[in-house]
Write a protein that holds these residues in place. Structure first.
Motif, PDB file in Angstrom:
ATOM      1  N   CYS A  64       0.742  -1.346   0.103  1.00 10.22           N
ATOM      2  CA  CYS A  64       0.003   0.134  -0.118  1.00 10.22           C
ATOM      3  C   CYS A  64       0.890   1.188  -0.052  1.00 10.22           C
ATOM      4  O   CYS A  64       0.591   2.191  -0.685  1.00 10.22           O
ATOM      5  CB  CYS A  64      -1.113   0.081   1.248  1.00 10.22           C
ATOM      6  N   LEU A  65       1.725   1.251   0.897  1.00 16.23           N
ATOM      7  CA  LEU A  65       2.808   2.359   0.854  1.00 16.23           C
ATOM      8  C   LEU A  65       3.472   2.644  -0.422  1.00 16.23           C
ATOM      9  O   LEU A  65       3.556   3.895  -0.876  1.00 16.23           O
ATOM     10  CB  LEU A  65       3.654   2.135   1.863  1.00 16.23           C
TER      11      LEU A  65
ATOM     12  N   ARG B 288       1.421   9.688  -5.403  1.00 12.35           N
ATOM     13  CA  ARG B 288       1.773  11.014  -5.024  1.00 12.35           C
ATOM     14  C   ARG B 288       2.580  11.490  -6.183  1.00 12.35           C
ATOM     15  O   ARG B 288       2.842  12.611  -6.495  1.00 12.35           O
ATOM     16  CB  ARG B 288       2.658  10.981  -3.789  1.00 12.35           C
TER      17      ARG B 288
ATOM     18  N   LEU C 253      10.029  13.166   2.230  1.00  7.37           N
ATOM     19  CA  LEU C 253       9.405  12.019   2.243  1.00  7.37           C
ATOM     20  C   LEU C 253      10.370  10.955   2.448  1.00  7.37           C
ATOM     21  O   LEU C 253      10.175   9.973   2.980  1.00  7.37           O
ATOM     22  CB  LEU C 253       8.618  11.942   0.946  1.00  7.37           C
TER      23      LEU C 253
ATOM     24  N   LEU D 158       2.723  13.259   5.293  1.00  8.75           N
ATOM     25  CA  LEU D 158       3.120  12.739   4.048  1.00  8.75           C
ATOM     26  C   LEU D 158       3.093  11.209   3.684  1.00  8.75           C
ATOM     27  O   LEU D 158       1.972  10.682   2.804  1.00  8.75           O
ATOM     28  CB  LEU D 158       4.567  13.189   3.593  1.00  8.75           C
ATOM     29  N   LEU D 159       3.400  10.461   4.802  1.00  6.03           N
ATOM     30  CA  LEU D 159       3.543   9.047   4.840  1.00  6.03           C
ATOM     31  C   LEU D 159       1.791   8.661   5.233  1.00  6.03           C
ATOM     32  O   LEU D 159       1.368   7.690   4.362  1.00  6.03           O
ATOM     33  CB  LEU D 159       4.074   8.550   5.958  1.00  6.03           C
TER      34      LEU D 159
ATOM     35  N   ASP E 204      -3.863   6.657   0.228  1.00  2.00           N
ATOM     36  CA  ASP E 204      -3.773   6.527  -1.069  1.00  2.00           C
ATOM     37  C   ASP E 204      -3.693   5.115  -1.607  1.00  2.00           C
ATOM     38  O   ASP E 204      -4.220   4.526  -2.387  1.00  2.00           O
ATOM     39  CB  ASP E 204      -2.820   7.314  -2.001  1.00  2.00           C
ATOM     40  N   GLY E 205      -2.642   4.414  -0.995  1.00  2.00           N
ATOM     41  CA  GLY E 205      -2.430   3.028  -1.386  1.00  2.00           C
ATOM     42  C   GLY E 205      -3.683   2.162  -1.096  1.00  2.00           C
ATOM     43  O   GLY E 205      -3.861   1.117  -1.669  1.00  2.00           O
ATOM     44  N   LEU E 206      -4.128   2.556   0.030  1.00  2.00           N
ATOM     45  CA  LEU E 206      -5.581   1.770   0.376  1.00  2.00           C
ATOM     46  C   LEU E 206      -6.489   1.669  -0.898  1.00  2.00           C
ATOM     47  O   LEU E 206      -7.233   0.911  -1.143  1.00  2.00           O
ATOM     48  CB  LEU E 206      -6.140   2.021   1.740  1.00  2.00           C
TER      49      LEU E 206
ATOM     50  N   ILE F 288      -0.761  10.126   4.005  1.00  2.00           N
ATOM     51  CA  ILE F 288      -1.598  10.284   2.928  1.00  2.00           C
ATOM     52  C   ILE F 288      -1.059   9.281   1.905  1.00  2.00           C
ATOM     53  O   ILE F 288      -2.177   8.720   1.142  1.00  2.00           O
ATOM     54  CB  ILE F 288      -1.207  11.749   2.389  1.00  2.00           C
ATOM     55  N   CYS F 289       0.011   8.880   1.804  1.00  2.00           N
ATOM     56  CA  CYS F 289       0.593   7.828   0.852  1.00  2.00           C
ATOM     57  C   CYS F 289      -0.344   6.332   1.431  1.00  2.00           C
ATOM     58  O   CYS F 289      -0.791   5.731   0.252  1.00  2.00           O
ATOM     59  CB  CYS F 289       2.149   7.729   0.934  1.00  2.00           C
ATOM     60  N   LEU F 290      -0.277   6.026   2.438  1.00  2.00           N
ATOM     61  CA  LEU F 290      -0.807   5.340   3.196  1.00  2.00           C
ATOM     62  C   LEU F 290      -2.477   4.958   2.606  1.00  2.00           C
ATOM     63  O   LEU F 290      -2.895   3.835   2.167  1.00  2.00           O
ATOM     64  CB  LEU F 290      -0.657   4.886   4.299  1.00  2.00           C
TER      65      LEU F 290
ATOM     66  N   ASP G 166       2.436   1.778  -3.380  1.00  2.00           N
ATOM     67  CA  ASP G 166       1.365   2.202  -4.075  1.00  2.00           C
ATOM     68  C   ASP G 166       1.088   3.760  -3.929  1.00  2.00           C
ATOM     69  O   ASP G 166       1.035   4.475  -4.991  1.00  2.00           O
ATOM     70  CB  ASP G 166       0.005   1.506  -4.093  1.00  2.00           C
ATOM     71  N   GLY G 167       1.073   4.018  -2.702  1.00  3.58           N
ATOM     72  CA  GLY G 167       0.766   5.574  -2.237  1.00  3.58           C
ATOM     73  C   GLY G 167       1.803   6.131  -3.021  1.00  3.58           C
ATOM     74  O   GLY G 167       1.745   7.598  -3.370  1.00  3.58           O
ATOM     75  N   LEU G 168       3.109   5.741  -2.826  1.00  5.73           N
ATOM     76  CA  LEU G 168       4.340   6.840  -3.426  1.00  5.73           C
ATOM     77  C   LEU G 168       3.931   6.878  -4.583  1.00  5.73           C
ATOM     78  O   LEU G 168       4.228   8.096  -5.373  1.00  5.73           O
ATOM     79  CB  LEU G 168       5.558   6.116  -3.117  1.00  5.73           C
TER      80      LEU G 168
END
Lengths: 208, 208
Positions: A174-175, A182, A194, B170-171, B177-179, B173-175, A177-179
DNA sequence: AAGGAAAGAATGATCGTTCATTCTCATCTT
DNA sequence: AAGATGAGAATGAACGATCATTCTTTCCTT
């Protein structure tokens, strides 16, 4: 009837040209897909980018959809390679942060962020794409899970307790993917900040 | 020249019907966009889903692009509301895991995963969409940063040291997004497992 | 009767795809 | 060596479908 007598010796590699043309088309298609999206990019534009006529493309690909599929497989291959690198020598955390930094410095070896989003969106509609991506996801996840659960002596992280490894692997994905998300949404983001936070979190995510 | 004399008293609510029609169109458009994507969904399909003729849509929207913009704004509004809820009473970690669980149980109040991907992809091409999303992202991030850096007595998490709050935000938000990405790519994912791991990680991410 | 609301046919553009044709050039024949 | 042959490469116009959008006409309400 038997006119094709194999033309010995003349053509070194069978279909060498076809292969070259296919990759030429794929390069052009990728560029167009990134710029316009799968559906908004037309065959005419792809043909022009590839420096050939629209009709010729159909000698090497059955349809536009086949090109999209090929691009997706290519991207998945890129991602697989990236993950394979991580697997290699060092520890995961360092490898991931380094890969992240490389992406920020214009390294094109990774998956394209716009294509990543496009692919994922299309997977919710096209069953064929969904299958390809799902298969990729499950093998990658099993892979990471395996590394996390292996004992430290074997280069693993010893997360054997219960479902810790499975959960952590999921979070890690997930992390990542989130990167990527972004990367597409905030290209001018403070990557140094980051990166630092990421390194910190990875240590907590991979060791306790 | 001055034909518009405000039509006094006759129309109770100004544009009540227009408002209803607009939202009817938007509902239909959202359904089509989820099923086909922004570009593959045609105006004819949207009109049919809305139970009206294609031409009539143009009484209420200048163009298809305006509809797409409206859908995106609507989705961003939904996300803003969700985040506003978190802000409310309890702690962030519990709120996020609860929101995550709700999404898994078919709660439609959150952003649509396919649209989230579509929006993000389109933001890399359409400047107008990019602006809208970028503005959303920066305010949300500032918001979260603020909560994280505020002192615990004021409902914050006291992450004042250096840029800890900014990095953590930031992390986070990435998490999230990844979900969303996972929601689209692996709809049958083991949510219970993910929820447990998420809760664990959030506690580490928000407190130390 | 008046006027906004709605329908649906028409428009020109563009879509993915096909096809008849031309071009290129290695091979075979003389 | 020179011309004939033929297969694959490439073209670009043409096709029907569909696209977003506009326009004219009809309907409905007041």
């Amino acid at each position: 009837m038997d006119a094709a007598v194999s033309t010995p010796g003349v053509e070194r590699k069978p279909g060498a040209r076809a292969t070259a043309q296919r990759s030429r088309i794929l390069r052009a298609a990728q560029q167009c897909f990134v710029e316009k999206g799968f559906h908004a990019a037309g065959m005419a534009a792809i043909a022009q980018a590839a420096g050939m006529s629209p009709g010729l493309i159909y000698r090497y690909f059955k349809s536009k959809n086949e090109i999209i599929l090929a691009i997706i497989e290519q991207q998945l291959g890129l991602a697989r390679a990236r993950i394979g690198e991580l697997h290699g020598a060092e520890d995961l955390a360092a490898g991931i942060t380094r890969a992240f930094q490389a992406t920020g410095e214009g390294d094109e070896r990774g998956i394209s962020a716009p294509l990543f989003l496009e692919m994922s969106a299309e997977a919710t509609r096209d069953p064929q794409i969904a299958t390809a991506i799902r298969e990729f996801d499950s093998t990658v996840r099993a892979d990471i899970e395996h590394v996390l659960s292996r004992s430290p002596k074997q280069g693993g992280y010893g997360l054997t307790a219960g479902s810790a490894a499975a959960g952590r692997a999921l979070l890690l994905i997930c992390l990542l993917d989130g990167l990527k998300v972004r990367e597409a949404r905030e290209p001018h983001l403070d990557r140094k900040l980051l990166r630092a936070a990421l390194a910190e979190l990875l240590n907590e995510l991979l060791t306790p």
